[in-house]
Scaffold this motif. Structure first.
Motif, PDB file in Angstrom:
ATOM      1  N   GLU A 418       0.818  -1.204   0.000  1.00  0.00           N
ATOM      2  CA  GLU A 418       0.000   0.000   0.000  1.00  0.00           C
ATOM      3  C   GLU A 418       0.852   1.254   0.000  1.00  0.00           C
ATOM      4  O   GLU A 418       0.558   2.225  -0.714  1.00  0.00           O
ATOM      5  N   ASP A 419       1.959   1.237   0.813  1.00  0.00           N
ATOM      6  CA  ASP A 419       2.809   2.429   0.877  1.00  0.00           C
ATOM      7  C   ASP A 419       3.510   2.695  -0.450  1.00  0.00           C
ATOM      8  O   ASP A 419       3.672   3.843  -0.863  1.00  0.00           O
ATOM      9  N   LEU A 420       3.885   1.637  -1.178  1.00  0.00           N
ATOM     10  CA  LEU A 420       4.506   1.830  -2.491  1.00  0.00           C
ATOM     11  C   LEU A 420       3.479   2.358  -3.486  1.00  0.00           C
ATOM     12  O   LEU A 420       3.794   3.214  -4.318  1.00  0.00           O
ATOM     13  N   PHE A 421       2.256   1.853  -3.407  1.00  0.00           N
ATOM     14  CA  PHE A 421       1.220   2.336  -4.310  1.00  0.00           C
ATOM     15  C   PHE A 421       1.024   3.843  -4.166  1.00  0.00           C
ATOM     16  O   PHE A 421       0.991   4.573  -5.160  1.00  0.00           O
ATOM     17  N   TYR A 422       0.924   4.322  -2.931  1.00  0.00           N
ATOM     18  CA  TYR A 422       0.711   5.755  -2.748  1.00  0.00           C
ATOM     19  C   TYR A 422       1.956   6.564  -3.110  1.00  0.00           C
ATOM     20  O   TYR A 422       1.849   7.731  -3.483  1.00  0.00           O
TER      21      TYR A 422
END
Length: 591
Positions: A418-422
């Motif tokens: 999720e953190d990479l996506f954002y």
């Protein structure tokens, strides 16, 4: 070719001065004008109600209420004034005429001069604008001689003008006059000026236009020339000058020629992507391209880099799906000698090689969860460590990523961080699939055909109408990449100097669905020509058997010619005896 002069009998006085009257007298031989059949043009008109589209050959058209045309004229005249409004409307007509002349060259290039030329008057009739009746026509393209005199019956433009303004003292068919100028000038290769000498808006029972070369009009032409902005028009030449006239620039823009992106497109979806790329290019923001495989995400990424402040730096592309999981870290961040078994030399990774430029990570959704964590650190800190090294290296890299999977769904199912996506989703740009931007299909068809012809050293005249219909209606699961490969295959299969047909294009079991209708000879709408059946017997490799393909082509030609063997033979470019022999060979009965 010699002059093709044709005349309908008896002309009465022309209330526009000596020039027109003397010209009519000069061309007063009585010969009946044989107007060619319109079916070849009508078959190019397709209605696709399920898509909300109407096509005329490879150009998208639309139906318009005559009352709406009248309202538009009122708005233009009210806001711009009559002089400026007339100029705008005339130039729009000029552009349309020039485009239709190019179409006529393609559809009737083998016809006689006058049949070829009369495609223009027939096209405006097909488009519902007016019915044209030739009164006099004298053409010699080789010498540049031209004289035309046409009656315009039941003109929609005049009807709209009279409904809004009533009967007056000036002619009103501005768009039609512009159309005639554009069509004839393109056809003849020299500037031809048309003037309206009778008009229903002036109380005549019909409209009428006369056309001849600009220089032959003398002082009578000055009033009309100003509406074409035509200092350029008078100096018009078939060879494009360094700065083409306004009308030529407009036609070139609408033709969808290769733009600054090295791509073609005219649809709103394509132009929206171009707009977003230009907006974000000068910044340092991370860009995430979303879209199906084959829509052109990498090409847009190249152009984003070229338009950015990093254009002089390197552009390094990485296909994440092509890197084995155990080598992902070394490919991205590099490796020191001895970092792992087989690492005999130190080697920089893609991040280091892209220093000062752009790193493009294609199919980023395929990275393993471990590789995603290491990529996140590199993006956040702007530093990397080579495999087997303890030294931290700073890198100045702009990252562009692309994926054909839904990363939000991947985050939900736990396969994407999720953190990479954002971190990647700073400036997302969705590239629509080709089936959602069908306006681009005719442009891409011709662009890829020209590229493939040049690449393979072949000459192809264009696409047959049923091939155009099939390409426009095909679902394009492989998007632009599939079209490029399909058309190159067709160019290779087609005979040199011939046209691309369905049998050259769809040879590997593609599913074809025709949702379009054409104008039949009785004026009614009917289904478009049948396509090659995808479940037909195939030879090895998936290609249709030659005998089955030939039989279907024979049946299509017979249907197109309504059983007329001579016409069917001409459509297939074979002799009538050859056609009869092949019909007997395939046991095809002629009704």
């Amino acid at each position: 070719m010699g002059a093709n002069f044709l005349k309908r009998p008896v002309l009465k006085s022309v209330p526009t001065g000596r020039a027109v009257a003397s010209a009519v007298a000069e061309h007063a031989d009585c010969c009946a004008i044989r107007v060619p059949q319109i079916h070849d043009l009508a078959n190019r008109l397709r209605f696709a109600p399920e898509q909300g589209r109407i096509w005329l050959d490879d150009q998208r058209m639309m139906l318009m209420h005559v009352s709406s045309l009248g309202a538009l004229r009122e708005e233009l005249i009210g806001s711009l004034g009559k002089e400026a409004a007339r100029g705008v409307i005339t130039r729009i007509g000029y552009q349309a005429g020039a485009r239709d002349a190019e179409m006529a060259k393609k559809l009737r290039s083998s016809s006689s001069t006058y049949e070829h030329f009369l495609a223009g008057p027939q096209l405006v009739s097909l488009e519902g604008i007016v019915h044209c009746e030739p009164i006099a026509l004298d053409i010699d393209v080789g010498s540049g001689r031209y004289f035309g005199d046409f009656a315009l019956i039941d003109c929609a433009e005049a009807e709209a003008h009279v409904a809004s303004f009533g009967i007056g003292e000036e002619s009103s068919c501005w768009m039609l006059v512009g159309y005639a100028c554009g069509y004839t000038s393109t056809f003849m290769g020299r500037p031809i000026l048309w003037r309206e000498v009778e008009c229903r808006a002036m109380g005549h029972d019909r409209c009428r236009v006369v056309g001849r070369p600009v220089e032959e009009w003398g002082d009578d032409a000055r009033e009309d020339l100003r509406f074409l902005q035509i200092g350029d028009f008078v100096k018009w030449t078939p060879a494009p000058p360094n700065q083409p006239p306004v009308t030529a620039r407009l036609a070139a823009r609408l033709a969808g020629q290769e733009n600054s992106f090295g791509m073609v497109g005219i649809s709103s979806g394509f132009n929206n992507v171009c707009h977003l790329v230009k907006k974000v290019a000068p910044t340092e923001a991370t860009v995430l391209f979303l879209g199906e495989s084959g829509v052109g995400k990498e090409i847009f990424s190249h152009n984003l880099h070229r338009l950015s402040n990093r254009a002089k730096g390197p552009f390094i592309a990485v296909n994440c799906a092509a890197i084995p999981e155990q080598l992902t870290e070394s490919e991205l961040f590099g490796v020191e000698k001895g970092g792992f078994t087989g690492a005999t030399v130190s080697r920089p990774g893609r991040f280091e090689r892209a220093h000062g430029g752009t790193l493009f990570l294609d199919e980023i959704g395929t990275l393993s969860y471990t590789a995603q964590g290491k990529l996140l650190r590199a993006l956040q800190e702007g530093e990397i460590e080579r495999v087997g090294d303890s030294r931290v290296r700073k890198v100045d890299v702009r990252v562009i990523a692309a994926t054909n999977v839904n990363l939000r769904d991947a985050v939900k199912d736990g396969s994407f961080r999720e953190d990479l996506f954002y971190r990647l989703n700073v400036f997302p740009i969705r590239v629509p699939p080709l089936r959602d931007r069908r306006d681009d299909i005719p442009l891409l068809m011709n662009w890829f055909m020209q590229r493939s012809c040049k690449k393979n050293g072949k000459t192809i005249t264009g696409f047959r109408e049923r091939a155009v219909d099939a390409l426009i209606n095909y679902s394009w699961p492989g998007n632009v990449r599939e079209m490029e490969n399909l058309i190159e295959r067709a160019v290779i299969l087609a005979d040199d100097g011939g046209a691309l047909d369905i049998c050259h294009l769809f040879t590997t079991g593609e599913e074809l669905n025709s949702t379009t209708f054409i104008v039949q000879k009785n004026g009614a709408l009917g289904p478009a020509a049948d396509m090659i059946e995808t479940d037909a017997p195939t030879a090895e490799g998936g290609l249709p058997k030659l005998a089955d393909t030939e039989a279907r082509m024979l049946r299509l030609a017979l249907a197109e010619a309504n059983g007329n063997l001579s016409l069917a033979a001409r459509l297939l470019s074979i002799s009538r005896p050859t056609l009869a022999y092949r019909l007997r060979k395939h046991k095809i009965a002629v009704e």
